[in-house]
Design an enzyme around this catalytic site. Structure first.
Site, short mmCIF file in Angstrom:
data_model
loop_
_atom_site.label_atom_id
_atom_site.label_comp_id
_atom_site.label_asym_id
_atom_site.label_seq_id
_atom_site.Cartn_x
_atom_site.Cartn_y
_atom_site.Cartn_z
N ASP A 1 19.69 35.89 27.06
CA ASP A 1 19.02 36.97 27.79
C ASP A 1 17.53 36.90 27.47
OD1 ASP A 1 18.76 37.93 25.26
OD2 ASP A 1 20.13 39.61 25.50
N SER A 2 16.73 37.72 28.13
CA SER A 2 15.27 37.55 28.03
C SER A 2 14.66 38.33 26.87
CB SER A 2 14.62 38.01 29.32
OG SER A 2 14.76 39.42 29.43
N GLY A 56 20.43 46.80 34.81
CA GLY A 56 20.25 48.26 34.86
C GLY A 56 21.52 49.03 35.12
N ASP A 101 29.23 39.80 30.74
CA ASP A 101 29.14 39.66 29.28
C ASP A 101 29.15 41.05 28.67
OD1 ASP A 101 26.33 40.43 27.74
OD2 ASP A 101 26.15 40.33 29.92
N CYS A 131 48.14 35.30 21.46
CA CYS A 131 46.99 34.84 20.69
C CYS A 131 47.37 34.62 19.23
CB CYS A 131 45.82 35.82 20.80
SG CYS A 131 45.92 37.27 19.71
N CYS A 145 48.37 37.88 17.41
CA CYS A 145 49.66 38.47 17.81
C CYS A 145 50.85 37.58 17.45
CB CYS A 145 49.65 38.80 19.30
SG CYS A 145 48.48 40.13 19.68
#
EC number: 2.4.2.29
Length: 379
Positions: free
Chosen positions: A94-95, A218, A268, A308, A311
């Site tokens: 990200d920025s 946003g 994300d 998984c 589990c």
């Protein structure tokens, strides 16, 4: 040739959701996809090998945090983020814009950039479109994000209009400052709050600059889910169908499904690891707060329908004990399960798109998870 390419495979006849492939310099990955967040070049408590085993394709890292620690120059010296953290699949950075606006008590927005205080030691720092590009070029991510202004929610129309115009000017500066356009794809970020005309203006400005991909920013900043869905309904159609669309900071199961239905390809969120650290897990039958006393003698897996590592091997009672005792292994087990849960959820979403039944899948999932109950919790 652009380093980032989107290939549309199929559109769901029932919902309009897109099944596609995101091609990056470090592999091609099916979308819609969930991207785990590794803020400081690590998805908290999980190894890159474990993320691969779960089926993660692209992970996120944070420009602002890596700029402060260890410093982008050190990452560059290591050969870039991929080499530094031993991850050979996709990375999106990200920025830094969101962190500047959310972490810093003190900030001053000027046309050239933002002055703010380092949240670690209080030093004054300055981040601009050019600086954000310099840092991300050094980090060497596959996908970089333009530096945008992240307005608070709610914001007035006048404030939002000025903010959108500034974000568009900054986007242009980002493109000019981007030094590695053949190796790293730069995405523009559409802003505009809940105002349809401002979203339209923002999208038009950015589409005219021809980025290889676009994010909707946003959202997931405190607005009700209905507002987010409405904004997506009028924003995603403004974005080119041949480019990837990324909804930033969204990771609750209902929003992943609803976002995909509204044409989003990438998501994300820190949600799975953050709630995992607090002892909350997502299961096929809804949310489980493992610290609750009722699980003290529950010798079943977190989720009976999950295969998984957590589990397959451990019980609710054992994991509750670890979390109650602040044992790191407990946090690893809940984090592993939660990230796996969202990656597998997106596999199910893609399968449902393939079979033109995402609307049916949504109904069934919401019913089972408990989203349809009155006063249903967010995740």
């Amino acid at each position: 040739m652009t380093p980032i390419r989107y290939e549309l495979i199929k559109t769901c006849k029932q919902t309009g959701a897109r099944l596609g492939i995101l091609h990056t310099p470090h592999g091609s990955f099916e979308t819609p996809m969930f991207m785990p967040v590794g803020t400081l070049a690590t998805v908290k408590t999980l190894s890159p090998e474990e993320l691969k085993e779960m089926g993660a394709g692209v992970i996120l890292s944070n420009t602002y945090h890596l700029w402060l620690r260890p410093g982008h120059d050190i990452v560059k010296e290591a050969g870039g983020l991929h080499s530094f953290m031993n991850w050979d699949r996709g990375i999106l950075t990200d920025s830094g814009g969101f962190q500047v606006f959310s972490l810093s008590e003190f900030r001053r927005i000027e046309e050239e950039g933002v002055y703010f205080r380092n949240h670690l030691n209080g030093d004054q720092l300055f981040l601009s479109p050019e600086k954000a590009m310099e840092i991300q070029n050094a980090l060497g991510s596959d996908i970089m994000m333009a530096f945008d202004e992240c307005p608070p929610y709610p914001a007035t129309y006048e404030y939002m209009k000025r903010s959108v115009e500034r974000t568009s000017r900054w986007a242009e500066r980002c493109l000019k400052a981007h030094q590695r356009p053949n190796e790293q794809g730069l995405f523009g970020i559409v802003q505009g709050g809940e105002f349809e005309d401002l979203r339209k203006q923002s999208a038009q400005d950015l589409v005219s600059l021809d980025f290889p991909g676009y994010a909707v920013g946003g959202l997931s900043v405190g607005e009700p889910k209905e507002v987010m869905n409405r904004v997506l309904e009028f924003t995603t159609p403004l974005l080119p169908a041949n480019k990837p669309r990324y909804l930033m900071g969204v990771g609750s199961p209902d929003s992943l499904i609803d976002g995909a239905i509204r044409g989003i390809d990438m998501f994300d969120c820190v949600l799975p690891t953050r709630i995992g650290r607090n002892g909350t897990v997502m299961t096929s039958e809804g949310r489980v707060v493992i610290k609750n006393a009722k699980y003290a003698r529950d010798f079943t897996p977190l989720d009976p329908n999950c295969d998984c590592y957590t589990c397959r091997n451990y019980t609710r009672a054992y994991i509750r004990h670890l979390i109650k005792c602040d044992e790191t292994f407990g946090i690893r087990l809940t984090s592993y399960h939660n990230v796996y849960f969202l990656i597998k959820l997106m596999e199910q979403v893609r399968q449902a798109i393939r079979e033109d039944r995402l609307g049916d899948f949504r109904e069934q999932f919401f019913e089972q998870y408990g989203f349809n109950k009155p006063n249903a919790k967010n995740f």
